[in-house]
Design a protein around this motif. Sequence first.
Motif, PDB file in Angstrom:
ATOM      1  N   TRP A 167      73.553 -70.724  88.266  1.00 20.38           N
ATOM      2  CA  TRP A 167      72.578 -71.420  88.402  1.00 20.38           C
ATOM      3  C   TRP A 167      72.664 -73.041  88.388  1.00 20.38           C
ATOM      4  O   TRP A 167      71.877 -73.758  89.298  1.00 20.38           O
TER       5      TRP A 167
ATOM      6  N   SER B 111      64.986 -65.181  85.819  1.00 25.59           N
ATOM      7  CA  SER B 111      64.270 -66.380  85.356  1.00 25.59           C
ATOM      8  C   SER B 111      63.227 -65.773  84.668  1.00 25.59           C
ATOM      9  O   SER B 111      62.508 -65.025  84.817  1.00 25.59           O
TER      10      SER B 111
ATOM     11  N   GLN C 273      65.355 -74.635  83.136  1.00 26.90           N
ATOM     12  CA  GLN C 273      65.490 -73.263  83.293  1.00 26.90           C
ATOM     13  C   GLN C 273      65.521 -72.417  82.292  1.00 26.90           C
ATOM     14  O   GLN C 273      66.300 -72.870  81.260  1.00 26.90           O
TER      15      GLN C 273
END
Length: 148
Positions: A128, A9, A76
Amino acid sequence: MSKEVLIRSAVSSDINNLMELDHHYSTDHVWQMGIRTDHAGTTEISFRETRLPRVMRVTYPRRVDNLADEWVQRLQILVAEVDEKLCGYSAVIQAPAQRGIWLTDLVVGLPYRREGIGSNLLRKTLVWSAQQGFTRLFAEVQSKNYPA
């Protein structure tokens, strides 16, 4: 010999390095869309690969200097690192479709292209999204972006 790629991330300190990546690409092919409607009213849409007479450099569809402001709106952002150097990223937002996300950016820096990093970022983005309960992923790709 393939390089080890770490996907993680993004954090705020990544922003400047991500903006420095070459967001443009070159292509000698495009996707050409054809639409045909028969006498019964059935419409058929097809895509075919078309070779260009010369290599074309395509600019990124959004202003790179505005990306930092856009990134704060992303659900994200995943970054790819090789030897502790950022070499690519993917970014997603909520899509209008139920349980869907929209892949707005998938960028790999020029020296790292064609090494599977983009595919790896896409796979990790799918993992994800599934972990977050999303079941649909929409990708934004220009017809000129043959490499994608």
